[in-house]
Scaffold this motif. Structure first.
Motif, PDB file in Angstrom:
ATOM      1  N   THR A  45       0.836  -1.201   0.000  1.00 13.59           N
ATOM      2  CA  THR A  45       0.000   0.000   0.000  1.00 13.59           C
ATOM      3  C   THR A  45       0.872   1.253   0.000  1.00 13.59           C
ATOM      4  O   THR A  45       0.628   2.200  -0.757  1.00 13.59           O
ATOM      5  N   GLN A  46       1.917   1.215   0.835  1.00  8.79           N
ATOM      6  CA  GLN A  46       2.882   2.322   0.883  1.00  8.79           C
ATOM      7  C   GLN A  46       3.538   2.513  -0.487  1.00  8.79           C
ATOM      8  O   GLN A  46       3.738   3.643  -0.940  1.00  8.79           O
ATOM      9  N   ALA A  47       3.891   1.408  -1.122  1.00  2.00           N
ATOM     10  CA  ALA A  47       4.548   1.462  -2.434  1.00  2.00           C
ATOM     11  C   ALA A  47       3.623   2.082  -3.472  1.00  2.00           C
ATOM     12  O   ALA A  47       4.047   2.911  -4.286  1.00  2.00           O
ATOM     13  N   ALA A  48       2.350   1.701  -3.410  1.00  3.30           N
ATOM     14  CA  ALA A  48       1.379   2.262  -4.354  1.00  3.30           C
ATOM     15  C   ALA A  48       1.225   3.764  -4.115  1.00  3.30           C
ATOM     16  O   ALA A  48       1.177   4.555  -5.062  1.00  3.30           O
ATOM     17  N   GLU A  49       1.172   4.158  -2.825  1.00  3.65           N
ATOM     18  CA  GLU A  49       1.028   5.581  -2.505  1.00  3.65           C
ATOM     19  C   GLU A  49       2.251   6.389  -2.950  1.00  3.65           C
ATOM     20  O   GLU A  49       2.132   7.558  -3.316  1.00  3.65           O
ATOM     21  N   ALA A  50       3.413   5.734  -2.930  1.00  6.28           N
ATOM     22  CA  ALA A  50       4.638   6.414  -3.363  1.00  6.28           C
ATOM     23  C   ALA A  50       4.694   6.558  -4.883  1.00  6.28           C
ATOM     24  O   ALA A  50       5.562   7.241  -5.409  1.00  6.28           O
ATOM     25  N   GLY A  51       3.791   5.882  -5.570  1.00  2.00           N
ATOM     26  CA  GLY A  51       3.726   6.021  -7.018  1.00  2.00           C
ATOM     27  C   GLY A  51       4.765   5.212  -7.779  1.00  2.00           C
ATOM     28  O   GLY A  51       5.030   5.486  -8.952  1.00  2.00           O
ATOM     29  N   ILE A  52       5.351   4.208  -7.102  1.00  2.50           N
ATOM     30  CA  ILE A  52       6.340   3.399  -7.836  1.00  2.50           C
ATOM     31  C   ILE A  52       5.607   2.455  -8.788  1.00  2.50           C
ATOM     32  O   ILE A  52       4.392   2.290  -8.722  1.00  2.50           O
ATOM     33  N   GLY A  53       6.393   1.840  -9.680  1.00  2.00           N
ATOM     34  CA  GLY A  53       5.784   1.025 -10.719  1.00  2.00           C
ATOM     35  C   GLY A  53       5.258  -0.315 -10.249  1.00  2.00           C
ATOM     36  O   GLY A  53       4.174  -0.738 -10.638  1.00  2.00           O
ATOM     37  N   GLY A  54       6.027  -0.981  -9.416  1.00  2.00           N
ATOM     38  CA  GLY A  54       5.620  -2.329  -9.053  1.00  2.00           C
ATOM     39  C   GLY A  54       6.358  -2.879  -7.857  1.00  2.00           C
ATOM     40  O   GLY A  54       7.217  -2.224  -7.269  1.00  2.00           O
ATOM     41  N   ILE A  55       5.993  -4.117  -7.526  1.00  2.00           N
ATOM     42  CA  ILE A  55       6.610  -4.822  -6.408  1.00  2.00           C
ATOM     43  C   ILE A  55       6.974  -6.216  -6.911  1.00  2.00           C
ATOM     44  O   ILE A  55       6.226  -6.809  -7.703  1.00  2.00           O
ATOM     45  N   ASP A  56       8.146  -6.694  -6.528  1.00  2.00           N
ATOM     46  CA  ASP A  56       8.600  -8.017  -6.957  1.00  2.00           C
ATOM     47  C   ASP A  56       8.737  -8.887  -5.713  1.00  2.00           C
ATOM     48  O   ASP A  56       9.550  -8.594  -4.839  1.00  2.00           O
ATOM     49  N   LEU A  57       7.917  -9.925  -5.621  1.00  3.25           N
ATOM     50  CA  LEU A  57       7.823 -10.687  -4.375  1.00  3.25           C
ATOM     51  C   LEU A  57       8.669 -11.955  -4.367  1.00  3.25           C
ATOM     52  O   LEU A  57       8.724 -12.701  -5.349  1.00  3.25           O
ATOM     53  N   THR A  97      20.400   7.068 -11.011  1.00  2.00           N
ATOM     54  CA  THR A  97      20.486   7.860 -12.239  1.00  2.00           C
ATOM     55  C   THR A  97      21.454   7.214 -13.231  1.00  2.00           C
ATOM     56  O   THR A  97      21.190   7.163 -14.438  1.00  2.00           O
ATOM     57  N   SER A  98      22.560   6.699 -12.730  1.00  2.00           N
ATOM     58  CA  SER A  98      23.548   6.072 -13.616  1.00  2.00           C
ATOM     59  C   SER A  98      22.983   4.828 -14.299  1.00  2.00           C
ATOM     60  O   SER A  98      23.277   4.565 -15.467  1.00  2.00           O
ATOM     61  N   ILE A  99      22.196   4.080 -13.568  1.00  2.00           N
ATOM     62  CA  ILE A  99      21.600   2.860 -14.131  1.00  2.00           C
ATOM     63  C   ILE A  99      20.599   3.236 -15.236  1.00  2.00           C
ATOM     64  O   ILE A  99      20.569   2.622 -16.307  1.00  2.00           O
ATOM     65  N   VAL A 100      19.823   4.269 -14.999  1.00  2.59           N
ATOM     66  CA  VAL A 100      18.875   4.729 -16.025  1.00  2.59           C
ATOM     67  C   VAL A 100      19.637   5.335 -17.218  1.00  2.59           C
ATOM     68  O   VAL A 100      19.305   5.095 -18.378  1.00  2.59           O
ATOM     69  N   ARG A 101      20.688   6.099 -16.916  1.00  2.00           N
ATOM     70  CA  ARG A 101      21.500   6.702 -17.984  1.00  2.00           C
ATOM     71  C   ARG A 101      22.090   5.635 -18.903  1.00  2.00           C
ATOM     72  O   ARG A 101      22.165   5.804 -20.122  1.00  2.00           O
ATOM     73  N   ALA A 102      22.467   4.480 -18.323  1.00  2.00           N
ATOM     74  CA  ALA A 102      23.058   3.398 -19.123  1.00  2.00           C
ATOM     75  C   ALA A 102      22.013   2.711 -20.009  1.00  2.00           C
ATOM     76  O   ALA A 102      22.376   1.953 -20.902  1.00  2.00           O
ATOM     77  N   GLY A 103      20.728   2.955 -19.741  1.00  2.00           N
ATOM     78  CA  GLY A 103      19.713   2.406 -20.635  1.00  2.00           C
ATOM     79  C   GLY A 103      18.562   1.655 -19.980  1.00  2.00           C
ATOM     80  O   GLY A 103      17.706   1.117 -20.682  1.00  2.00           O
ATOM     81  N   ALA A 104      18.517   1.609 -18.662  1.00  2.00           N
ATOM     82  CA  ALA A 104      17.417   0.893 -18.018  1.00  2.00           C
ATOM     83  C   ALA A 104      16.121   1.699 -18.097  1.00  2.00           C
ATOM     84  O   ALA A 104      16.108   2.898 -17.836  1.00  2.00           O
ATOM     85  N   ASP A 105      15.047   1.041 -18.503  1.00  2.00           N
ATOM     86  CA  ASP A 105      13.722   1.665 -18.477  1.00  2.00           C
ATOM     87  C   ASP A 105      13.092   1.508 -17.103  1.00  2.00           C
ATOM     88  O   ASP A 105      12.169   2.229 -16.732  1.00  2.00           O
ATOM     89  N   LEU A 106      13.601   0.510 -16.380  1.00  2.00           N
ATOM     90  CA  LEU A 106      12.987   0.084 -15.127  1.00  2.00           C
ATOM     91  C   LEU A 106      14.124  -0.330 -14.196  1.00  2.00           C
ATOM     92  O   LEU A 106      15.067  -0.980 -14.642  1.00  2.00           O
ATOM     93  N   VAL A 107      14.050   0.071 -12.912  1.00  2.00           N
ATOM     94  CA  VAL A 107      15.093  -0.370 -11.986  1.00  2.00           C
ATOM     95  C   VAL A 107      14.453  -1.055 -10.788  1.00  2.00           C
ATOM     96  O   VAL A 107      13.565  -0.493 -10.137  1.00  2.00           O
ATOM     97  N   LEU A 108      14.894  -2.273 -10.517  1.00  2.00           N
ATOM     98  CA  LEU A 108      14.503  -2.944  -9.281  1.00  2.00           C
ATOM     99  C   LEU A 108      15.487  -2.496  -8.221  1.00  2.00           C
ATOM    100  O   LEU A 108      16.696  -2.668  -8.377  1.00  2.00           O
ATOM    101  N   THR A 109      14.962  -1.897  -7.151  1.00  2.00           N
ATOM    102  CA  THR A 109      15.850  -1.386  -6.109  1.00  2.00           C
ATOM    103  C   THR A 109      15.164  -1.443  -4.753  1.00  2.00           C
ATOM    104  O   THR A 109      13.964  -1.160  -4.637  1.00  2.00           O
ATOM    105  N   TYR A 110      15.943  -1.813  -3.744  1.00  2.00           N
ATOM    106  CA  TYR A 110      15.406  -1.859  -2.379  1.00  2.00           C
ATOM    107  C   TYR A 110      15.099  -0.452  -1.861  1.00  2.00           C
ATOM    108  O   TYR A 110      14.427  -0.298  -0.854  1.00  2.00           O
ATOM    109  N   TRP A 111      15.621   0.570  -2.549  1.00  2.00           N
ATOM    110  CA  TRP A 111      15.331   1.959  -2.160  1.00  2.00           C
ATOM    111  C   TRP A 111      14.114   2.512  -2.894  1.00  2.00           C
ATOM    112  O   TRP A 111      13.890   3.737  -2.863  1.00  2.00           O
ATOM    113  N   ALA A 112      13.342   1.692  -3.572  1.00  2.00           N
ATOM    114  CA  ALA A 112      12.310   2.210  -4.483  1.00  2.00           C
ATOM    115  C   ALA A 112      11.400   3.261  -3.830  1.00  2.00           C
ATOM    116  O   ALA A 112      11.189   4.341  -4.395  1.00  2.00           O
TER     117      ALA A 112
END
Ligand code: PBG
Length: 342
Positions: free
Chosen positions: A81-93, A316-331
């Motif tokens: 619910t927190q993740a949805a409120e933060a407006g992130i794209g998704g959750i990987d379980l 930012t560096s990961i997106v700059r290198a070409g990622a459209d999507l980043v899985l990150t524990y800091w999401a």
């Protein structure tokens, strides 16, 4: 000042060598830098990996991933619910079962902890987040490998793939929008796609861990899922020296029907990520793994680096290198950060 004795031997800039181009003009103020930034990270392109554990009532912090928790089926709903409120794209379980066996059979049991977690999250957030599940057996096997073993102890590709397919179907049934095969078995994407389709889940997408390396940076994750692996995954995950091979693995997954492809880990594999981004006609994900998170948190906790800036710079560096999507524990935190920066 030429009369300053310390300036002895220092000559003024030669007239003919005054710079014609001055890139610094575009760095003069924060507003200027913000306006000309080539890369922007949006909350919607971040995905949060999260752990759900059987047999606990309240969240348990993961020692080697400070700030990350093993969740109960209740607390995972609050997190989603927190993740949805933060407006992130998704959750990987990811699931951590109480009972593991040699084939990881809890993985495709609809009552198994991961499937229970998927259902709980789907109930909590519906379609507001993309709900993705890890489709791999290492959390479920008692030996900790990503698949079934042959009698002499090797990971058996062709008997493992059907187990992944059964797992993917159970995840779709539990409510996953997306499955994410991370076991690096050859041919896994084709079989999972075919099986999902036959079971009526033509709309469930596959995010393929395409270029996944046998990385020591997965260390803290093994604690997070109580993985008992002795040895390594070098016979199925890629060898870190190999760049071209990352492209080969990706092209195979695309031919087999991957809806998204992934490079993992992220920060130390930006060359591979850039190669993949150049050829892929589907969205490219990158996974900023547990070790990347843990290193930065540990250095920040010691006061050796600026935590917030380093998190922002790494993503930012990961997106700059070409990622459209980043899985990150800091999401969730990063979504708030990037929004404040705007
Ligand atoms: C396999 C899987 C792993 C990670 C994600 N999926 C572990 C591994 O391959 O050893 C690692 C993620 C991380 O380190 O954050 N199910």
């Amino acid at each position: 000042d030429a009369s300053d004795p310390r300036m002895a031997g220092v000559k003024p800039l030669p007239e003919g060598l005054r710079p014609v181009s001055r890139p610094r003009r575009l760095r003069t103020t924060p507003a200027m830098r913000r306006m000309v930034a080539e890369t922007r990270v949006a909350p919607a392109q971040l995905m949060l990996p999260a752990f759900v554990k059987e047999g606990i009532d309240s969240p348990v912090e993961i020692t080697s991933l400070p700030g990350q928790f093993q969740h109960s089926t209740e607390s995972i709903k609050e997190l989603a619910t927190q993740a949805a409120e933060a407006g992130i794209g998704g959750i990987d379980l990811f699931g951590i079962p109480e009972h593991k066996d040699e084939i990881g059979s809890q993985a495709w049991d609809l009552k198994g902890i991961l499937n229970a977690g998927i259902s709980a999250v789907r109930e909590a957030v519906g379609d507001d987040l993309v709900i993705c599940a890890d489709t791999c057996l290492d959390e479920f096997t008692d030996h900790g490998h990503c698949g079934a073993l042959t009698p002499d102890g090797r990971v058996d590709n062709d008997s493992t793939v059907p187990l992944y397919a059964a797992m993917a179907v159970s995840q779709a049934r539990a409510g996953a929008h997306m499955v994410s095969p991370s076991g690096m078995m050859d041919g896994q994407i084709a079989v999972i796609r075919d099986t999902l389709d036959r079971e009526g889940f033509t709309d469930v997408s596959i995010m393929a861990y395409s270029a996944k390396y046998a990385s020591a940076f997965f260390g803290p994750f093994r604690d997070a899922v109580n993985c008992s692996l002795k040895g390594d995954r070098k016979t199925y995950q890629q060898d870190p020296p190999n760049r071209r091979e990352g492209l080969r693995e990706t092209l195979l997954d695309l031919a087999e029907g991957a809806d998204l492809v992934m490079v993992k880990p992220a920060s130390h594999y930006l060359d591979v990520l850039s190669d993949v981004a150049e050829v892929s006609q589907v969205p490219v994900a990158a996974y900023q793994v547990s070790g990347e998170y843990a290193m930065l948190e540990a250095a920040a906790a010691n006061g050796w680096i600026d935590r917030r800036r380093c998190i922002g710079e790494s993503l930012t560096s990961i997106v700059r290198a070409g990622a459209d999507l980043v899985l990150t524990y800091w999401a969730i935190e990063a979504a708030q950060m990037f929004r404040e920066d705007l």
